[in-house]
Design a protein around this motif. Structure first.
Motif, short mmCIF file in Angstrom:
data_model
loop_
_atom_site.label_atom_id
_atom_site.label_comp_id
_atom_site.label_asym_id
_atom_site.label_seq_id
_atom_site.Cartn_x
_atom_site.Cartn_y
_atom_site.Cartn_z
N CYS B 133 0.83 -1.22 0.00
CA CYS B 133 0.00 0.00 0.00
C CYS B 133 0.86 1.26 0.00
O CYS B 133 1.66 1.47 0.90
CB CYS B 133 -0.92 0.00 1.22
SG CYS B 133 -1.86 1.53 1.37
N PRO B 134 0.72 2.11 -1.03
CA PRO B 134 1.61 3.26 -1.13
C PRO B 134 1.35 4.33 -0.08
O PRO B 134 2.25 5.10 0.25
CB PRO B 134 1.36 3.80 -2.53
CG PRO B 134 0.00 3.32 -2.89
CD PRO B 134 -0.19 2.01 -2.17
N THR B 135 0.13 4.41 0.42
CA THR B 135 -0.20 5.53 1.31
C THR B 135 -0.18 5.17 2.78
O THR B 135 -0.34 6.04 3.62
CB THR B 135 -1.62 6.03 0.99
OG1 THR B 135 -2.54 4.96 1.26
CG2 THR B 135 -1.76 6.46 -0.44
N ALA B 137 -2.51 3.34 4.01
CA ALA B 137 -3.91 3.16 4.39
C ALA B 137 -4.16 1.74 4.88
O ALA B 137 -4.91 1.53 5.83
CB ALA B 137 -4.82 3.47 3.21
N SER B 138 -3.54 0.77 4.25
CA SER B 138 -3.61 -0.59 4.76
C SER B 138 -2.64 -0.68 5.91
O SER B 138 -1.47 -0.33 5.76
CB SER B 138 -3.17 -1.60 3.69
OG SER B 138 -4.14 -1.71 2.70
N VAL B 148 -8.23 -1.26 6.73
CA VAL B 148 -7.98 -0.21 5.74
C VAL B 148 -8.42 1.11 6.36
O VAL B 148 -9.55 1.24 6.82
CB VAL B 148 -8.81 -0.43 4.45
CG1 VAL B 148 -8.51 0.68 3.45
CG2 VAL B 148 -8.51 -1.78 3.83
N CYS B 153 -7.07 6.05 2.02
CA CYS B 153 -7.00 5.13 0.89
C CYS B 153 -7.29 5.89 -0.40
O CYS B 153 -8.25 6.64 -0.48
CB CYS B 153 -8.03 4.01 1.08
SG CYS B 153 -8.25 2.97 -0.36
N ILE B 154 -6.42 5.73 -1.40
CA ILE B 154 -6.64 6.44 -2.66
C ILE B 154 -7.33 5.55 -3.70
O ILE B 154 -7.57 5.97 -4.82
CB ILE B 154 -5.32 6.99 -3.26
CG1 ILE B 154 -4.29 5.88 -3.39
CG2 ILE B 154 -4.80 8.13 -2.43
CD1 ILE B 154 -3.03 6.31 -4.13
N GLY B 155 -7.61 4.32 -3.32
CA GLY B 155 -8.33 3.45 -4.25
C GLY B 155 -7.50 2.96 -5.41
O GLY B 155 -7.99 2.79 -6.52
N CYS B 156 -6.20 2.68 -5.15
CA CYS B 156 -5.35 2.23 -6.24
C CYS B 156 -5.49 0.72 -6.48
O CYS B 156 -5.12 0.21 -7.52
CB CYS B 156 -3.90 2.57 -5.97
SG CYS B 156 -3.20 1.67 -4.58
N ARG B 157 -6.03 0.00 -5.49
CA ARG B 157 -6.29 -1.44 -5.58
C ARG B 157 -5.03 -2.31 -5.65
O ARG B 157 -5.12 -3.48 -6.02
CB ARG B 157 -7.18 -1.77 -6.79
CG ARG B 157 -8.62 -1.42 -6.62
CD ARG B 157 -9.03 -0.20 -7.41
NE ARG B 157 -9.21 -0.43 -8.82
CZ ARG B 157 -9.12 0.52 -9.73
NH1 ARG B 157 -8.83 1.75 -9.38
NH2 ARG B 157 -9.32 0.24 -11.00
N CYS B 159 -3.42 -3.28 -3.12
CA CYS B 159 -3.55 -4.27 -2.03
C CYS B 159 -4.37 -5.47 -2.50
O CYS B 159 -4.11 -6.61 -2.11
CB CYS B 159 -4.21 -3.63 -0.82
SG CYS B 159 -5.77 -2.82 -1.15
N VAL B 189 -11.16 0.75 -0.56
CA VAL B 189 -11.11 -0.70 -0.45
C VAL B 189 -11.49 -1.10 0.97
O VAL B 189 -11.25 -0.36 1.92
CB VAL B 189 -9.69 -1.19 -0.81
CG1 VAL B 189 -9.46 -2.60 -0.34
CG2 VAL B 189 -9.50 -1.12 -2.32
S1 SF4 Z 1 -6.46 0.71 -2.51
FE1 SF4 Z 1 -5.34 -0.58 -1.05
S2 SF4 Z 1 -3.20 -0.23 -1.61
FE2 SF4 Z 1 -4.35 1.45 -2.52
S3 SF4 Z 1 -4.35 3.09 -1.00
FE3 SF4 Z 1 -6.21 1.90 -0.61
S4 SF4 Z 1 -5.62 0.42 0.93
FE4 SF4 Z 1 -3.71 1.20 0.06
#
Ligand code: SF4
Ligand code: SF4
Lengths: 136, 259, 405
Positions: B133-135, B137-138, B148, B153-157, B159, B189
């Motif tokens: 997870c880049p941010t 958030a996980s 999460v 969470c930026i919703g990059c998926r 994870c 997520v």
């Molecule tokens: S989608 Fe998953 S990997 Fe991306 S920011 Fe949210 S928790 Fe982190």
């Protein structure tokens, strides 16, 4: 002597601002009353003035405490704000965030503040979860 | 195939040990089981942070898990407001809807033996979702529950790409009527929280409660670090296997009877 | 001694030029529209779901990012390896690299579930995440290549060009390794857990990047009626041929090693034999269109004589490249992960053990194409406002000793 120009521009100004004068009463937002006073002295969980200016910081702090550390005190909990502050209208329905009648948006609409709390959080009071029995 | 539950090597532990030197490790070792027990016998005060004293886990006995029973799934939906329960996730296709816990039925290719089990976030000790997870958030709480943080969470998926168990769901549309303790929203997520809100109040996850209520008792919830907890005793006695043990994630969810 | 060829901005006043900008602009607008549509409604309007979580946008984005670092190749050869013949092309090479990267990143950002929170991603780095590392690599790439181009454009900075070129070369290798590692770290997925992933991405970048470069070069020179001599053209063509062949080679190694390991045989059968669309993508798209046909064109003297055919060959390399990335990204997700070895999943509510299907919608495809349009628009625009293109690439200007063979 007043020039034509001055007269016309004065008239125009009055015309332009007329609607504003007429609405002077409505210039401040009408914020719905809370259901109860959390604290008889400060009226809210903290001094109302402090809450008005700093509520976002308290919420943000609590957000991380709860999310990351599992600290679930009630004082600065968003859910508690909602429970106390979001009230039903005459038809018995709760206002939604975005409506002028909703506690949060009554002011946020006025101040044009954008928040994303209610993208995920419920903007209305709900019955809390019943917690399971203790089995260890 | 039984792996001992490795409770000593959480990353936080590692970090702390580096930080505090050997004393911390020694202290952890010196804690008598009895002391630990008294400590967790009391409910955690609301203002106390969760800590590495505990590691919450689930043990699922697939022999007791009834084929066709979905009590745990329904209970999770009711508790956390997803699936059938939440009418606002209507526009998403079936494959786009959130699934926090699911029942799968397996058939052994050789013996033909059929069994069923619930599949959910395994609350890995070394969670790939957290690693990628880049941010940030996980994340994994001190007590081992993986969550999460939807605020960041930026919703990059990424994870979801990394999770070996497909335990996570992306929210594909605007959600309404969330449960107070289970915020859910478009573009982020989510996955099983091990009912952290209940655990923090000294409760047990809704799925376990429902399974017990059905009389199946196929799931144990408890503290893997407390050798006197039912789950630890059961694990010590009959063992418990990790799914994809080869990945070495030291999962907090264990299974018995997959054969 | 040969004289230095002057770099002259293109005039860019023809109706053709404006039509090109308008066309690219239309694609960009369409992709912004698609973005708004996807963000407003949520990703349910796309073909992506909880099984195929990365879709068409990521195919285009990864292709562009990989091609970006490859596009820098020509510049690297000239500066880092001191090959004079490529020097006139170095500026365009740097510009194209920047433009492609910008296009690719735009797609990635616009596909996020919460793009408005990008600031978080830009300011907070989970240093364990290869994704976060990539963001650092991308930002660094922009900075280094801009400095590099600057040293080439500013007469008195010429002495630093070599150093900047070497830095850019090393950085771009790191960048492609990083992009490849995004997949390499996904150990649970059968298609990705191969050490060969990173070198494969580097070779792919060489090939895709040079194919794009060649096409852009041909287009800009023929539209501005500037000459490209055989000396430079054949060099580029032959180089592209080598890259295309090496991609085929490493792909063969990748699949052969996979076939050797028992736990990968299912995945290999899926890609090579019975994976339907993914098998077709592999054999027809990646191998035939993107590999064999271009190689035949490049190395058959009678065919290679035709510039049009060589251009077509480069285009095929790009199409084959997209098919390859599609196979890696979508195919890698469509193939089920094994959770219970020796078991068959006979009932599930979440498609366990089943091959996932994916049908991209118009919106997500437009978003992807928009990234390509952004890249090309940037190039078309910059070659007009700045001196990126040499006035002539005719043999006598580039290499007076070149003899047509
Ligand atoms: S989608 Fe998953 S990997 Fe991306 S920011 Fe949210 S928790 Fe982190
Ligand atoms: S099961 Fe998946 S989502 Fe849960 S902790 Fe492990 S990697 Fe993360």
């Amino acid at each position: 002597m007043l020039s034509h120009k001055t007269i016309i521009s004065t008239l125009l100004s009055i015309l332009l601002f007329l609607p504003v004068f007429a609405q002077a009463d409505n210039l401040m937002p009408t914020v719905p009353k809370a259901k109860a006073k959390a604290n008889p002295e400060t009226l809210c969980v903290r001094d109302v003035k402090v809450m008005r200016t700093n509520h976002m910081e308290f919420l943000m702090h609590q957000r991380d405490e709860t999310m990351r550390k599992g600290i679930r005190t009630k004082k600065d909990s968003l859910a508690e704000c909602i429970t106390c502050h979001v009230s039903k209208d005459d038809e018995g329905k709760f206002a939604s965030y975005g409506d002028d009648e909703h506690f949060c948006s009554s002011c946020h609409n006025y101040a044009a503040v954008k928040i994303d709390c209610f993208d995920c959080h419920n903007d209305k009071p709900t019955a809390a979860s019943k917690t399971g029995s203790t089995v260890k | 195939m039984t792996q001992p539950v490795n409770t000593n090597e959480t990353k936080t532990d590692l970090y702390r040990r580096q930080f505090l030197g050997k004393t911390a490790a020694a202290a952890g070792f010196a804690l008598a089981p009895g002391m630990l027990l008294t400590e967790i016998a009391h409910a955690k005060p609301a203002d106390e942070a969760v800590s590495t004293k505990n590691r919450w886990g689930l043990l699922i006995n697939t022999n007791k898990c009834a084929s066709g029973c979905t009590a745990c799934v329904t209970a999770c939906q009711v508790e956390n407001g997803w699936g059938e329960i939440n009418k606002s996730e209507e526009l998403s296709r079936a494959s786009q809807k959130a699934v926090w816990i699911r029942k799968v039925k397996l058939k052994d290719k050789q013996t033909g033996h059929v069994q069923s089990l619930p599949l959910l976030c395994q609350h890995c000790e070394k969670p790939p979702c957290v690693d990628v997870c880049p941010t940030g958030a996980s994340f994994k709480r001190e007590d081992g529950i993986v969550l999460v943080d939807k605020h960041i969470c930026i919703g990059c998926r990424y994870c979801m790409m990394a999770c070996p168990y497909k335990a996570r769901s992306f929210i594909h549309e605007t959600i309404k009527n969330q449960k107070v303790h289970a915020p859910r929203g478009k573009g982020t997520v989510e996955s099983c929280t091990m009912c952290a809100h209940r655990v923090d109040n000294d409760g047990i996850p809704a799925c376990v409660e429902a399974c017990n209520a059905e009389g199946h008792q196929a799931m144990y919830f408890g503290d893997l670090k407390d050798s006197n907890s039912v789950i630890s005793k059961e694990l010590a006695k009959n063992g418990g296997q990790q799914l994809r043990a080869d990945l070495d994630l030291n999962t907090g969810v264990r299974y018995q009877g997959i054969k | 001694m040969k004289k230095n060829i002057p770099f002259i901005a293109i005039e860019g006043r023809s109706s053709g030029y404006y039509s090109l900008l308008a066309l690219l602009g239309a694609f960009i607008l369409a992709s912004l529209g698609a973005f708004y549509y996807m963000e407003h409604h949520g990703h349910y309007v796309t073909g992506m779901d909880n099984q195929i979580v990365w879709g068409m946008p990521h195919v285009f984005a990864v292709f562009l990012i990989v091609a970006a670092s490859g596009a820098l190749n020509v510049a690297s050869i000239s500066s880092a390896f001191n090959k004079k013949a490529y020097k006139p092309l170095a500026r365009l090479s740097g510009l194209l690299a920047l433009a492609l990267l910008a296009g690719g990143l735009m797609i990635l950002v616009l596909d996020l579930g919460r793009p408005e929170r990008l600031v978080i991603a830009m300011t907070y780095y989970n240093l364990k995440s290869i994704f976060a590392w990539n963001m650092l690599l991308y930002n660094g790439f922009f900075a280094i290549v801009i400095v590099y181009i600057w040293t080439m454009m500013q007469r008195n900075l010429g002495q630093y060009t070599r150093a900047a070129g070497i830095a850019a070369f090393i950085w771009r290798l790191a960048l492609t390794t990083g992009t490849g590692s995004i997949f390499g770290f996904l150990v649970a997925r059968q298609g990705y857990d191969a050490a060969i992933m990173a070198p494969m991405f580097i070779l792919m970048s060489f090939s895709f990047g040079l194919a794009v470069f060649l096409l852009v070069l041909m287009a800009s020179y023929s539209w501005t009626e500037r000459p490209i001599g055989d000396a430079i053209f054949n060099r580029l063509k032959n180089l592209l041929g080598i890259f295309v062949a090496s991609v085929l080679f490493i792909v063969a190694i990748y699949h052969l090693t996979n076939l050797y390991e028992a736990q990968h045989q299912g995945f290999e059968a899926f890609i090579l034999l019975n994976g339907g669309i993914y098998t077709q993508m592999f054999w027809i798209g990646q191998v035939m269109i993107g590999g064999i046909i271009p190689l035949i064109i490049f190395y058959t003297p009678s065919l290679a004589k035709s510039r049009g055919l060589v251009g077509l060959g480069a285009l095929l390399v790009i199409i084959g490249g997209l098919a390859q990335v599609y196979g890696i990204i979508i195919g890698g997700q469509a193939y089920p992960m094994t959770l219970f070895p020796g078991k068959e999943v006979i009932e599930t509510t979440f498609a366990d053990g089943a091959i996932a299907s994916y049908t991209p919608t118009l919106a997500e495809t437009l978003l992807g194409l928009g990234g390509v349009a952004v890249a090309l628009f940037l190039v078309a625009f910059c070659v007009k406002i700045m001196n990126f293109l040499p006035a002539s690439l005719a043999d006598k200007d580039v290499d007076p000793h070149y003899k047509a063979s």
